[in-house]
Design a protein around this motif. Structure first.
Motif, mmCIF file in Angstrom:
data_model
loop_
_atom_site.group_PDB
_atom_site.id
_atom_site.type_symbol
_atom_site.label_atom_id
_atom_site.label_comp_id
_atom_site.label_asym_id
_atom_site.label_seq_id
_atom_site.Cartn_x
_atom_site.Cartn_y
_atom_site.Cartn_z
ATOM 1 N N UNK A 120 -2.680 38.033 -13.857
ATOM 2 C CA UNK A 120 -2.591 39.395 -13.104
ATOM 3 C C UNK A 120 -1.626 40.254 -13.593
ATOM 4 N N UNK A 121 -0.574 39.603 -14.086
ATOM 5 C CA UNK A 121 0.750 40.437 -14.829
ATOM 6 C C UNK A 121 0.299 41.198 -15.785
ATOM 7 N N UNK A 122 -0.827 40.831 -16.579
ATOM 8 C CA UNK A 122 -1.168 41.658 -17.868
ATOM 9 C C UNK A 122 -1.825 42.902 -17.506
ATOM 10 N N UNK A 123 -1.795 43.849 -18.294
ATOM 11 C CA UNK A 123 -2.658 45.185 -18.138
ATOM 12 C C UNK A 123 -3.768 45.031 -19.400
ATOM 13 N N UNK A 124 -5.123 45.272 -18.613
ATOM 14 C CA UNK A 124 -6.274 45.243 -19.512
ATOM 15 C C UNK A 124 -6.428 46.682 -19.908
ATOM 16 N N UNK A 125 -6.544 46.802 -21.111
ATOM 17 C CA UNK A 125 -6.700 48.197 -21.807
ATOM 18 C C UNK A 125 -8.195 48.405 -21.728
#
Length: 155
Positions: free
Chosen positions: A8-13
């Motif tokens: 959840x912490x990662x931003x998806x491009x």
């Protein structure tokens, strides 16, 4: 539980599909194409005249069947827009004794015949091309000819 928080912490491009430069270069289609009324590829094939015929118009028979009647037109294209040489409506067949059935096959045939005769009248060839009846009198001999049709092959 820690693997869930890292996901959840990662931003998806996410790539923007249609950005401002796309819409700046976008060319809208013709209005009648957007409305779905005109197939311009088909229209070009119908309207373009051969080059060796120079400025002669190319005539076409347009049949517009509606829910209650049939409209026939002989049309040619100009740069300013299409022009109608002659037109006929199947409801005009009332003058010839037809009371009902303005949408059926015989009414369509008669409407096409009517528009053809009107076109001949407009170009001044009405007297030259007369219809062939069942019994016609020959102008030279005066005898009555009957129309007989043998076995013919039409290609």
């Amino acid at each position: 539980g820690s693997s869930l928080s890292t996901k959840l912490g990662k931003m998806v491009f996410v790539k923007i599909q249609k950005d401002k430069p796309y819409f700046k270069r976008f060319q809208v289609k013709y209005r009648r194409r957007r409305a779905g009324k005109t197939d311009y590829y088909q229209r070009k094939k119908l309207v373009i005249q051969a080059k060796n015929k120079y400025a002669q118009p190319k005539y076409r028979l347009v049949v517009r069947p509606t829910s209650t009647r049939i409209i026939c037109q002989i049309v040619y294209a100009t740069i300013a827009g299409d022009k109608v040489l002659a037109a006929a409506d199947s409801t005009e067949l009332k003058r010839f004794g037809l009371k009902a059935g303005f949408k059926n096959y015989p009414a369509a045939y008669c409407t096409g015949l009517l528009v053809g005769r009107r076109a001949l009248k407009n170009v001044g060839l009405f007297e030259k091309y007369t219809g062939v009846g069942d019994d016609e009198e020959d102008e030279v001999t005066g005898e009555i000819m009957t129309t007989e049709f043998g076995k013919r092959t039409f290609f």
